[in-house]
Design a protein around this motif. Structure first.
Motif, PDB file in Angstrom:
ATOM      1  N   THR A 305     128.814  17.627  96.254  1.00 39.85           N
ATOM      2  CA  THR A 305     129.699  18.372  97.145  1.00 39.85           C
ATOM      3  C   THR A 305     129.861  19.797  96.918  1.00 39.85           C
ATOM      4  O   THR A 305     129.594  20.648  97.893  1.00 39.85           O
ATOM      5  N   LYS A 306     130.320  19.884  95.889  1.00 38.85           N
ATOM      6  CA  LYS A 306     130.597  21.336  95.354  1.00 38.85           C
ATOM      7  C   LYS A 306     129.205  22.166  95.450  1.00 38.85           C
ATOM      8  O   LYS A 306     129.315  23.365  96.130  1.00 38.85           O
ATOM      9  N   GLU A 307     128.278  21.680  94.933  1.00 42.55           N
ATOM     10  CA  GLU A 307     127.005  22.479  94.833  1.00 42.55           C
ATOM     11  C   GLU A 307     126.501  22.762  96.334  1.00 42.55           C
ATOM     12  O   GLU A 307     125.832  23.962  96.458  1.00 42.55           O
ATOM     13  N   PHE A 308     126.514  21.726  97.151  1.00 42.46           N
ATOM     14  CA  PHE A 308     125.787  21.913  98.542  1.00 42.46           C
ATOM     15  C   PHE A 308     126.785  22.844  99.034  1.00 42.46           C
ATOM     16  O   PHE A 308     126.234  23.967  99.872  1.00 42.46           O
ATOM     17  N   ASN A 309     128.153  22.699  98.949  1.00 38.30           N
ATOM     18  CA  ASN A 309     128.928  23.825  99.782  1.00 38.30           C
ATOM     19  C   ASN A 309     129.001  25.233  99.221  1.00 38.30           C
ATOM     20  O   ASN A 309     129.420  26.268 100.000  1.00 38.30           O
ATOM     21  N   ALA A 347     109.009  22.284  98.229  1.00 38.32           N
ATOM     22  CA  ALA A 347     109.996  22.249  97.195  1.00 38.32           C
ATOM     23  C   ALA A 347     110.153  21.039  96.175  1.00 38.32           C
ATOM     24  O   ALA A 347     110.715  20.905  95.161  1.00 38.32           O
ATOM     25  N   GLY A 348     109.474  19.953  96.891  1.00 42.75           N
ATOM     26  CA  GLY A 348     109.384  18.575  96.176  1.00 42.75           C
ATOM     27  C   GLY A 348     110.727  17.890  95.857  1.00 42.75           C
ATOM     28  O   GLY A 348     110.955  17.367  94.946  1.00 42.75           O
ATOM     29  N   ILE A 349     111.183  18.019  97.072  1.00 42.94           N
ATOM     30  CA  ILE A 349     112.511  17.164  97.242  1.00 42.94           C
ATOM     31  C   ILE A 349     112.786  16.410  98.471  1.00 42.94           C
ATOM     32  O   ILE A 349     112.027  16.633  99.487  1.00 42.94           O
ATOM     33  N   ALA A 350     112.707  14.798  97.892  1.00 42.44           N
ATOM     34  CA  ALA A 350     112.743  13.996  99.392  1.00 42.44           C
ATOM     35  C   ALA A 350     114.212  13.715  99.537  1.00 42.44           C
ATOM     36  O   ALA A 350     115.004  13.221  98.800  1.00 42.44           O
ATOM     37  N   VAL A 351     114.558  14.031 100.845  1.00 40.68           N
ATOM     38  CA  VAL A 351     115.695  13.627 101.389  1.00 40.68           C
ATOM     39  C   VAL A 351     115.415  12.891 102.832  1.00 40.68           C
ATOM     40  O   VAL A 351     114.322  13.380 103.420  1.00 40.68           O
ATOM     41  N   VAL A 352     116.159  12.354 103.523  1.00 48.58           N
ATOM     42  CA  VAL A 352     116.029  11.683 104.925  1.00 48.58           C
ATOM     43  C   VAL A 352     116.466  12.699 106.068  1.00 48.58           C
ATOM     44  O   VAL A 352     117.746  12.847 105.915  1.00 48.58           O
ATOM     45  N   PRO A 353     115.742  12.921 106.924  1.00 48.05           N
ATOM     46  CA  PRO A 353     116.221  13.744 108.100  1.00 48.05           C
ATOM     47  C   PRO A 353     117.230  12.920 108.872  1.00 48.05           C
ATOM     48  O   PRO A 353     117.158  11.745 108.985  1.00 48.05           O
ATOM     49  N   GLY A 354     118.232  13.629 109.403  1.00 46.63           N
ATOM     50  CA  GLY A 354     119.433  13.225 110.109  1.00 46.63           C
ATOM     51  C   GLY A 354     118.845  12.612 111.322  1.00 46.63           C
ATOM     52  O   GLY A 354     119.677  11.359 111.793  1.00 46.63           O
ATOM     53  N   ILE A 355     117.623  12.811 111.948  1.00 47.24           N
ATOM     54  CA  ILE A 355     117.054  12.296 113.225  1.00 47.24           C
ATOM     55  C   ILE A 355     117.093  10.799 113.071  1.00 47.24           C
ATOM     56  O   ILE A 355     116.808  10.157 114.172  1.00 47.24           O
ATOM     57  N   GLY A 356     116.583  10.488 112.023  1.00 52.76           N
ATOM     58  CA  GLY A 356     116.355   8.953 111.613  1.00 52.76           C
ATOM     59  C   GLY A 356     117.508   8.235 111.610  1.00 52.76           C
ATOM     60  O   GLY A 356     117.529   6.913 112.128  1.00 52.76           O
ATOM     61  N   PHE A 357     118.556   8.843 111.524  1.00 48.52           N
ATOM     62  CA  PHE A 357     119.896   8.080 111.569  1.00 48.52           C
ATOM     63  C   PHE A 357     120.610   8.447 113.254  1.00 48.52           C
ATOM     64  O   PHE A 357     121.853   8.178 113.100  1.00 48.52           O
ATOM     65  N   GLY A 358     119.693   9.272 113.853  1.00 47.19           N
ATOM     66  CA  GLY A 358     120.478   9.360 115.311  1.00 47.19           C
ATOM     67  C   GLY A 358     120.897  10.753 115.474  1.00 47.19           C
ATOM     68  O   GLY A 358     121.551  10.849 116.460  1.00 47.19           O
ATOM     69  N   MET A 359     120.962  11.674 114.355  1.00 50.03           N
ATOM     70  CA  MET A 359     121.650  12.759 114.549  1.00 50.03           C
ATOM     71  C   MET A 359     120.764  13.920 113.931  1.00 50.03           C
ATOM     72  O   MET A 359     120.618  14.027 112.571  1.00 50.03           O
ATOM     73  N   ASP A 360     120.231  15.032 114.552  1.00 41.25           N
ATOM     74  CA  ASP A 360     119.559  16.079 114.307  1.00 41.25           C
ATOM     75  C   ASP A 360     120.667  17.078 113.674  1.00 41.25           C
ATOM     76  O   ASP A 360     121.622  16.886 114.008  1.00 41.25           O
ATOM     77  N   GLY A 361     120.074  18.149 112.826  1.00 49.44           N
ATOM     78  CA  GLY A 361     120.697  18.943 112.391  1.00 49.44           C
ATOM     79  C   GLY A 361     121.451  18.742 111.066  1.00 49.44           C
ATOM     80  O   GLY A 361     122.468  19.255 110.368  1.00 49.44           O
ATOM     81  N   TYR A 362     120.961  17.682 110.614  1.00 47.13           N
ATOM     82  CA  TYR A 362     121.630  17.147 109.373  1.00 47.13           C
ATOM     83  C   TYR A 362     120.520  16.456 108.295  1.00 47.13           C
ATOM     84  O   TYR A 362     119.505  16.059 108.813  1.00 47.13           O
ATOM     85  N   GLU A 375     121.661  18.177  89.802  1.00 42.59           N
ATOM     86  CA  GLU A 375     121.941  19.589  89.717  1.00 42.59           C
ATOM     87  C   GLU A 375     120.761  20.370  89.864  1.00 42.59           C
ATOM     88  O   GLU A 375     120.503  21.093  90.533  1.00 42.59           O
ATOM     89  N   ALA A 376     119.361  19.604  89.353  1.00 46.04           N
ATOM     90  CA  ALA A 376     118.431  20.243  89.465  1.00 46.04           C
ATOM     91  C   ALA A 376     117.768  20.070  90.964  1.00 46.04           C
ATOM     92  O   ALA A 376     117.247  21.101  91.418  1.00 46.04           O
ATOM     93  N   GLY A 377     118.030  19.130  91.520  1.00 48.09           N
ATOM     94  CA  GLY A 377     117.511  18.944  93.056  1.00 48.09           C
ATOM     95  C   GLY A 377     118.217  19.962  94.052  1.00 48.09           C
ATOM     96  O   GLY A 377     117.755  20.655  94.880  1.00 48.09           O
ATOM     97  N   ILE A 378     119.617  20.090  93.755  1.00 49.31           N
ATOM     98  CA  ILE A 378     120.287  20.981  94.768  1.00 49.31           C
ATOM     99  C   ILE A 378     119.969  22.476  94.491  1.00 49.31           C
ATOM    100  O   ILE A 378     119.899  23.100  95.204  1.00 49.31           O
ATOM    101  N   LYS A 379     119.664  22.719  93.260  1.00 44.01           N
ATOM    102  CA  LYS A 379     119.183  24.080  92.972  1.00 44.01           C
ATOM    103  C   LYS A 379     118.081  24.501  93.514  1.00 44.01           C
ATOM    104  O   LYS A 379     117.877  25.451  94.095  1.00 44.01           O
ATOM    105  N   ARG A 380     117.063  23.397  93.780  1.00 47.99           N
ATOM    106  CA  ARG A 380     115.738  23.588  94.304  1.00 47.99           C
ATOM    107  C   ARG A 380     115.967  23.709  95.890  1.00 47.99           C
ATOM    108  O   ARG A 380     115.470  24.572  96.428  1.00 47.99           O
ATOM    109  N   ILE A 381     116.756  23.041  96.453  1.00 48.14           N
ATOM    110  CA  ILE A 381     117.137  23.032  97.866  1.00 48.14           C
ATOM    111  C   ILE A 381     118.012  24.632  98.026  1.00 48.14           C
ATOM    112  O   ILE A 381     117.479  25.136  99.129  1.00 48.14           O
TER     113      ILE A 381
END
Ligand code: PMP
Ligand code: GLU
Length: 391
Positions: A305-309, A347-362, A375-381
């Motif tokens: 949470t800290k790293e993303f914010n 960037a070689g990062i796998a996350v799931v698009p919000g639209i799959g959960f019914g909500m775009d923009g996340y 830590e490495a993943g959020i750095k790449r993001i």
């Protein structure tokens, strides 16, 4: 050639992206995966030992369809002890994971045109299977400004004569939100006097952080108890995703009986060995292991949470449960599918698009992985966002 039913069914996007990430990794690509809703911990030893004993003692025959008396009693005792709800063993059916519990339940309850109310964002499987059964999903949108929780008014306004089910996933996948007892009581009040059944998917109940507490919907009142089908399993709490152990509990004999009937014609019983292995996971034997995992998840949540914010243009609310962050990228890219595709390719990062959960923009970020990768993943993001979406 194929049935109309299956033509309209989409593959689970969470499963699809996690499989793709694994494939890319296996082919030598430098991919960090944050898409799987799966604890990275090994299954606790007491569970493995119970399975080994079951194998060696020849516990290898068919069992009763709903489960052995032993395992049904263990589930009933667990629901009494942890959740303060009284079920008889005959009110319970064990299934091949909670996904199977839900699939069976929707099959026996949904008629063509029946409506199921689902808070959004939602776990991908609910609307797909509701649709497969001929039902219609009615979504109640939420966002980060309200901690992704619905209000009693939203629920009240959505109820029609066709409403059959209200599906409440608490704690939530994909947002990690947790309802307080008072909030649940507000929702339960709205349902009084209606025929709406509640599907309470409580599979993340043990993963709670900070001062969050968990209340089972069925424990709220006699009215809530009678209308609720409780869904739970061992995948998330006991790190047993591959073992496939889920269950449903309902005082409604007709519903429990119909699920048993369906199961008798589909999978019969779940694997006999797993029913034995489930006992230490249900009776408190592995509570220390569960607490160790919970604490570790909490630490990772705080870190992520800290790293993303700290990334410009991205924000996330600190969730109280589960092991997901539902990350807001509205300020930089409203098309979550595009964002996640580029993030994986560039960037070689796998996350799931919000639209799959019914909500775009996340996008959904699962932190059920080690801190170094987080830590490495959020750095790449961060680097990806700065390069691609710098304003
Ligand atoms: N409900 C929710 C909300 C989930 O995230 C999952 C994860 N797969 C399930 C049910 C099903 O879990 P399983 O089938 O592994 O028990
Ligand atoms: N529930 C997990 C997830 O959301 C596992 C995959 C699935 O069953 O959808 O990622």
């Amino acid at each position: 050639m194929l049935s109309q039913r299956v033509l309209h069914l989409s593959e689970s996007i969470t499963v699809a992206i996690s499989s793709l990430a694994k494939e890319l990794k296996a082919s030598g690509k430098d991919v960090l995966g944050f898409s799987a809703g799966e604890p990275d911990f090994d299954t606790p030893k007491a569970v493995k030992d119970a399975a080994i004993i079951a194998i060696e003692s020849g516990f290898s025959k068919y069992t009763a369809v709903a489960g052995t008396n032993e395992v049904l009693q263990a589930v009933a005792d667990k629901l009494k002890r942890d959740n303060n709800v009284s079920y008889k063993p005959s009110d319970i059916v064990v299934n091949v994971g909670a996904k199977h519990s839900l699939f069976s339940l929707f099959q026996v309850l949904i008629n063509h045109g029946d409506e199921a109310i689902i808070p959004s964002p939602y776990w991908v499987t609910y609307p797909e299977v509701i649709g497969y059964c001929g039902g219609v999903s009615v979504f109640l949108p939420t966002d980060d400004s309200t901690g992704f929780k619905i209000t009693p008014k939203q629920l009240k306004d959505a109820i029609t004569p066709k409403t059959k089910l209200f599906i409440l996933n608490n704690p939530s996948n994909p947002t990690g939100s947790v309802y307080t007892k008072k909030e649940l009581e507000g929702l339960a009040d709205v349902l009084k006097g209606t025929k709406v059944l509640v599907v309470a998917d409580e599979i993340y109940e043990k993963l709670l952080f900070g001062d969050a507490t968990f209340t089972s919907f069925a424990s709220l009142s006699e009215d809530a108890y009678q209308r609720t089908i409780t869904i739970n399993g061992l995948s998330k709490s006991a790190a047993m995703t591959g073992w496939r152990f889920g269950y449903l509990a309902t005082p409604n004999k007709e519903i429990a009986g119909a699920v048993k009937k369906l199961q008798s014609q589909s999978v019969s019983n779940i694997t006999s060995i797993i029913q034995k292995a489930a006992i230490p996971a249900l009776d408190g034997t592995i509570d220390k292991d569960i607490e160790m995992m919970r604490k570790t998840f909490e630490h990772r949540r705080d870190l992520a949470t800290k790293e993303f914010n700290a990334i410009n243009g991205i924000s996330v609310v600190n969730p109280s449960g589960a092991f997901y962050l539902f990350v807001n990228i509205k300020d930089i890219c409203s098309d979550s599918m595009k964002f996640c595709k580029e993030l994986l390719e560039e960037a070689g990062i796998a996350v799931v698009p919000g639209i799959g959960f019914g909500m775009d923009g996340y996008f959904r970020f699962s932190y059920a992985t080690d801190e170094k990768s987080i830590e490495a993943g959020i750095k790449r993001i961060k680097a990806f966002v700065e390069k691609k979406y710098r304003k």
